[in-house]
Scaffold this motif. Sequence first.
Motif, short mmCIF file in Angstrom:
data_model
loop_
_atom_site.label_atom_id
_atom_site.label_comp_id
_atom_site.label_asym_id
_atom_site.label_seq_id
_atom_site.Cartn_x
_atom_site.Cartn_y
_atom_site.Cartn_z
N SER A 33 0.83 -1.20 0.00
CA SER A 33 0.00 0.00 0.00
C SER A 33 0.87 1.25 0.00
O SER A 33 1.97 1.25 0.53
CB SER A 33 -0.90 0.01 1.23
OG SER A 33 -1.84 -1.01 1.14
N CYS A 69 -3.48 1.53 -3.42
CA CYS A 69 -2.74 0.34 -3.79
C CYS A 69 -2.08 0.53 -5.13
O CYS A 69 -2.67 1.12 -6.00
CB CYS A 69 -3.70 -0.84 -3.83
SG CYS A 69 -2.90 -2.43 -3.99
N CYS A 70 -1.07 0.09 -5.38
CA CYS A 70 0.03 -0.59 -4.72
C CYS A 70 1.32 -0.26 -5.47
O CYS A 70 1.29 0.03 -6.66
CB CYS A 70 -0.13 -2.09 -4.77
SG CYS A 70 -1.47 -2.75 -3.75
#
Length: 178
Positions: A33, A69-70
Amino acid sequence: MPDTMICRVFLLLAASLLLQGCVESQPTMLGASISGVNHTSAAINHFSVNGGGGPNIGPYGGGPGSQMCCAMLPVQWREGLTVVVEWEKDPSPHDYANWSEPLFSDAWSERMKGHQSKYTRHRAVVQVAPYKQLGLVTVHFLPCDQVKVSASPTYEGLSGHPYNFPRRMEVPSTCPTP
């Protein structure tokens, strides 16, 4: 003739096995994250880490509460690990609060276009601080368009986090040259 063919096949197999020892193995990658901390009076309209999007961050805002994300990073940190951070900055995020034009009117939209023309876009290749365990990727936006990146399981302000800058940082009279 068949013995020569067997010899050739054997030599090819032996050579391919030897060459496999020369191939560098790829590190195990995971998606982590992304969060950001803005230590400046500008707004970060959007940013990305290796192409993975991060949230928008108001002046002096951000932190682990807003994540997206990510970013793909290796599970284990290695010397020289870098990421590409790209961001768009609004240097005057509070200007439109004082405009007299009715919100979303043609005049307001025209004025907003002029305001948006002052946005700046940036790109930096940034070293990632060492980590023992991959965690939240935190991008610290600092004065002079500098950025620092960590990817540890600790958050800004906690012990063990590699960067604990003051939340509010002023732009120095002269910025360092890249």
